[in-house]
Design an enzyme around this catalytic site. Sequence first.
Site, short mmCIF file in Angstrom:
data_model
loop_
_atom_site.label_atom_id
_atom_site.label_comp_id
_atom_site.label_asym_id
_atom_site.label_seq_id
_atom_site.Cartn_x
_atom_site.Cartn_y
_atom_site.Cartn_z
N CYS A 48 0.81 -1.23 0.00
CA CYS A 48 0.00 0.00 0.00
C CYS A 48 0.84 1.27 0.00
O CYS A 48 0.33 2.34 -0.34
CB CYS A 48 -0.94 0.00 1.20
SG CYS A 48 -1.97 -1.47 1.34
N HIS A 91 -8.98 2.64 -3.05
CA HIS A 91 -7.60 2.30 -2.70
C HIS A 91 -6.96 1.46 -3.82
O HIS A 91 -6.84 0.24 -3.69
CB HIS A 91 -7.59 1.54 -1.37
CG HIS A 91 -6.24 1.20 -0.84
ND1 HIS A 91 -5.08 1.81 -1.28
CD2 HIS A 91 -5.86 0.29 0.11
CE1 HIS A 91 -4.05 1.29 -0.61
NE2 HIS A 91 -4.49 0.37 0.21
N CYS A 101 -0.90 2.30 6.38
CA CYS A 101 -0.51 0.97 6.82
C CYS A 101 -0.20 0.13 5.59
O CYS A 101 -0.63 0.45 4.47
CB CYS A 101 -1.61 0.32 7.65
SG CYS A 101 -3.18 0.09 6.79
#
Length: 404
Positions: free
Chosen positions: A91, A360, A390
């Site tokens: 991520c 995302h 995160c």
Amino acid sequence: MTELREAVICSPLRTPVGRYGGALAALPAQRLASHIVTALVQRTSLPGDAVDDVIVGQCYPTMEAAPIGRVAALDAGLPVTATGYQLDRRCGSGLQAVVNAAMQVQTGVSDLVIAGGVESMSNAPYYTEEGRRGLPPGSLVLHDALTRGRERAGGELHLTPEGNLGSAELLRLEYGIGRERQDAYALQSHRRAVAAQESGAFDAELVPVEVPGRKGSVVVDRDEHPRADTSLEALGRLRPALSRSDPEATVTAGNASGQNDAAAACIVSTPERAAELGLTPLLRLVTWAVAGVEPQRFGIGPVPAANKALARAGLGFDDLDVIELNEAFAVQVLACLTEWGIADDDPRLNPRGSGISIGHPLGATGVRMLATLAHELPALDGRFALETMCIGGGQGLAAVFERV
């Protein structure tokens, strides 16, 4: 040792964020990446020979565009002298691309780098490792890259068989964060993103994408993921993903981030080189930090990463005007806020929404967030911003930016 140079960010841009299987699904990742690089060069009138390197974060590559940074550079028409590579910090890949570009500029290795991120989760591959030496007896197993990546980001010793969902539910238990609080936060995220859409706040950072179709091309110029029609009642009706194995599970599709498609990119250079090329810096990188946590608690990774970055910058949370904390899950955001003592509805926190509402697209998210905060800071007459997220497998990444 030569003193480090200053690294500034110019012209961060992004495509709209498409839903999984949605408006951008017809375009593979390399098409999205080359499109955003082309748009960045055109909008800034950047000479192609000024680009030293192109760094692109991506989490689910195929061999159709193996070193996607180099492929995007060439497909965008940059000269062969513009090198490129792909990186994966899950991520955090997009933000890591920006940080790597800054380090190349700071150390004098490069004078100007295009840093970006891309993901087409709609086109993430199914793959096998069994067919190379002949077909196995019985059946050939195909793995879903999306599922497999979530399960194995912590390696053999830290497998997460329930993927990121199990990690989110673990934080729910650890911090006592109920379903109502999670849904309320998710609703807030959608309302902020929808308000930003309706006011035109995203317009300066968006690059429309033309998508071919059977009935002709369609121009996509708006994020698909924000929902103007959502409500606490609608969110409350959604079934938790792990309800069969955990009757008290709380994480649903409504209070978690989406699976999405998008690309984003920016120019990283020195103030002096930017001025020579007629570029306008928006931000400078103050410092950054990465931190490791237990893979099963990956959602808490922003806490040690942000704490380290702010300490290095000599700043505290009270000094920040914008806090861009990616919303992998509402419960994960709320756990971080609990550790920091920040209210759920703090106006500095994701003022225009984040992963739950905007979406995302893993490799692109870090640069998408950067494009958004680069325009949030002047709108709020702010100076300092924190970007943090995160990372599956048990990491957190954070960077402190100052408005130029």
